[in-house]
Design a protein around this motif. Structure first.
Motif, PDB file in Angstrom:
ATOM      1  N   GLU A  58       0.820  -1.213   0.000  1.00  0.00           N
ATOM      2  CA  GLU A  58       0.000   0.000   0.000  1.00  0.00           C
ATOM      3  C   GLU A  58       0.855   1.265   0.000  1.00  0.00           C
ATOM      4  O   GLU A  58       0.489   2.259  -0.644  1.00  0.00           O
ATOM      5  CB  GLU A  58      -0.942  -0.004   1.205  1.00  0.00           C
ATOM      6  CG  GLU A  58      -2.049   1.025   1.124  1.00  0.00           C
ATOM      7  CD  GLU A  58      -3.076   0.713   0.032  1.00  0.00           C
ATOM      8  OE1 GLU A  58      -3.812   1.655  -0.357  1.00  0.00           O
ATOM      9  OE2 GLU A  58      -3.142  -0.431  -0.434  1.00  0.00           O
ATOM     10  N   LEU A  61       1.905   1.936  -3.513  1.00  0.00           N
ATOM     11  CA  LEU A  61       0.789   2.461  -4.318  1.00  0.00           C
ATOM     12  C   LEU A  61       0.538   3.932  -4.017  1.00  0.00           C
ATOM     13  O   LEU A  61       0.304   4.731  -4.936  1.00  0.00           O
ATOM     14  CB  LEU A  61      -0.476   1.651  -4.050  1.00  0.00           C
ATOM     15  CG  LEU A  61      -0.505   0.219  -4.595  1.00  0.00           C
ATOM     16  CD1 LEU A  61      -1.782  -0.481  -4.169  1.00  0.00           C
ATOM     17  CD2 LEU A  61      -0.378   0.218  -6.123  1.00  0.00           C
ATOM     18  N   ARG A  62       0.568   4.297  -2.769  1.00  0.00           N
ATOM     19  CA  ARG A  62       0.332   5.699  -2.395  1.00  0.00           C
ATOM     20  C   ARG A  62       1.437   6.600  -2.974  1.00  0.00           C
ATOM     21  O   ARG A  62       1.156   7.678  -3.500  1.00  0.00           O
ATOM     22  CB  ARG A  62       0.298   5.839  -0.870  1.00  0.00           C
ATOM     23  CG  ARG A  62      -0.858   5.113  -0.205  1.00  0.00           C
ATOM     24  CD  ARG A  62      -2.170   5.811  -0.438  1.00  0.00           C
ATOM     25  NE  ARG A  62      -3.282   5.043   0.126  1.00  0.00           N
ATOM     26  CZ  ARG A  62      -4.557   5.374  -0.017  1.00  0.00           C
ATOM     27  NH1 ARG A  62      -4.876   6.458  -0.707  1.00  0.00           N
ATOM     28  NH2 ARG A  62      -5.505   4.632   0.516  1.00  0.00           N
ATOM     29  N   ALA A  65       0.891   6.894  -6.714  1.00  0.00           N
ATOM     30  CA  ALA A  65      -0.224   7.795  -7.005  1.00  0.00           C
ATOM     31  C   ALA A  65       0.208   9.257  -6.888  1.00  0.00           C
ATOM     32  O   ALA A  65      -0.146  10.102  -7.723  1.00  0.00           O
ATOM     33  CB  ALA A  65      -1.399   7.504  -6.071  1.00  0.00           C
ATOM     34  N   GLN A  79      -6.819   5.923  -9.402  1.00  0.00           N
ATOM     35  CA  GLN A  79      -7.582   4.789  -8.898  1.00  0.00           C
ATOM     36  C   GLN A  79      -6.824   3.499  -9.180  1.00  0.00           C
ATOM     37  O   GLN A  79      -6.036   3.410 -10.118  1.00  0.00           O
ATOM     38  CB  GLN A  79      -8.964   4.737  -9.564  1.00  0.00           C
ATOM     39  CG  GLN A  79      -9.787   6.003  -9.331  1.00  0.00           C
ATOM     40  CD  GLN A  79     -11.152   5.945  -9.968  1.00  0.00           C
ATOM     41  OE1 GLN A  79     -11.795   4.902  -9.997  1.00  0.00           O
ATOM     42  NE2 GLN A  79     -11.621   7.093 -10.469  1.00  0.00           N
ATOM     43  N   LEU A  93      -7.339   5.972  -4.797  1.00  0.00           N
ATOM     44  CA  LEU A  93      -6.082   6.181  -4.082  1.00  0.00           C
ATOM     45  C   LEU A  93      -5.859   7.644  -3.745  1.00  0.00           C
ATOM     46  O   LEU A  93      -5.366   7.976  -2.667  1.00  0.00           O
ATOM     47  CB  LEU A  93      -4.905   5.674  -4.922  1.00  0.00           C
ATOM     48  CG  LEU A  93      -4.694   4.165  -5.009  1.00  0.00           C
ATOM     49  CD1 LEU A  93      -3.558   3.863  -5.977  1.00  0.00           C
ATOM     50  CD2 LEU A  93      -4.385   3.563  -3.634  1.00  0.00           C
TER      51      LEU A  93
END
Length: 305
Positions: A58, A61-62, A65, A79, A93
């Motif tokens: 995670e 991913l953050r 993004a 997203q 996200l």
């Protein structure tokens, strides 16, 4: 992140494709980038979609993004679609929750929806195929098999097709296709939408023929409907009943388990009157490190003996 983000082709660095056009930015599924085979990234203004084929950290991913939003000024939403989960759900996200989109590609418009089904309505690896259809559709009667949301039909009418007949067993995508034609202000009297099973409806197909251009882009497998290894030959052997002399045929194959030679051998066996013309490659970002695994698109010309 330092190892990954430089691999992403930001809008404006993608084969001269306009920054406003919908496009793939990173194609991990092509197995060119070790460790990132499970990640694909698409730009559909103003949304970036990260597709995951297995779970990802995670924090990564953050951070991804944030990098994407900083680097793409028009990005309002990032997203993630978790395709390793049942029904391939989307989640936000960063930024705004946006579901309905109007994608642009080569001057044409396509209505897309995120989160309602696994696929949003437009396959970016087929961009060159749609452009080919647009350039070869002038004054032709076109048959579009497995039409889905009718993207090939949009391209054909934009290219001056006399008529396009769209065939798909699923009626909801055809309804989206009708809306897409309206979105592009096309004359609907030139377009037909038939929600029928191709394998049980050859009489319906022949009714609107013969065709000067035929497009066949089947799913690899659809439970209870299509197994393309078994069924492609059934379609190809019907070509003499459907095609006009000298007509053009686009045959597409998406299965990673079947290579280009499978398609060539099937054509030679089932319809030897077809003359091979050329292969269409997808945009560079989709080039696969494992030959034969990615999208295959072959162009033939039908010669009536």
């Amino acid at each position: 992140m330092d190892d990954f983000f430089p691999l992403v082709r930001l809008p404006g660095n993608n084969e001269g494709i306009p920054t406003t056009d919908a496009q793939r930015l990173f194609h991990g599924r092509g197995h060119q980038y070790a460790g990132f085979e499970h990640i694909c990234i698409d730009w559909i203004k103003p949304v970036v979609v990260i597709s995951l084929f297995r779970e990802e950290d995670e924090n990564f991913l953050r951070a991804l993004a944030q990098c994407l939003q900083r680097s793409i000024p028009e990005c309002k939403s990032v997203q993630v679609q978790e395709r390793f989960l049942a029904k391939a759900p989307y989640r936000l996200l960063l930024g705004e929750q946006i579901e309905a989109l109007e994608a642009t590609e080569a001057g044409l418009k396509y209505g897309l929806t995120l989160g309602k089904s696994q696929n949003h309505g437009l396959f970016f690896d087929m961009r060159n195929g749609r452009e080919w259809v647009k350039h070869h559709a002038q004054d032709k009667n076109v048959l579009n098999l497995f039409a889905y949301t009718c993207a090939f039909s949009i391209a054909a009418i934009a290219g001056g097709a006399r008529q396009v007949v769209n065939i798909d067993i699923a009626k909801a995508p055809l309804a989206r296709g009708r809306d897409n034609h309206r979105l592009n202000k096309h004359l609907l009297e030139k377009v037909k939408f038939e929600g029928v099973d191709i394998f049980k409806s050859y009489a319906r197909l022949r009714k609107y023929g013969p065709y000067e251009l035929l497009i066949c882009d089947p799913p690899s497998f659809q439970k209870g409907s299509v197994n393309i290894q078994r069924d492609y030959g059934k379609i190809i052997r019907r070509l003499p009943q459907l095609m006009a002399d000298n007509g053009l045929i686009m045959l597409c194959l998406n299965s990673p388990d079947l290579d280009q030679q499978f398609l060539k051998d099937t054509v030679e066996k089932e319809c030897p009157d077809c003359e091979f013309i050329e292969e269409l490659l997808p945009p560079d970002v989709f080039i696969d490190a494992m030959p034969g695994k990615g999208l295959k698109v072959l162009i033939y010309r039908y010669r009536k003996l």
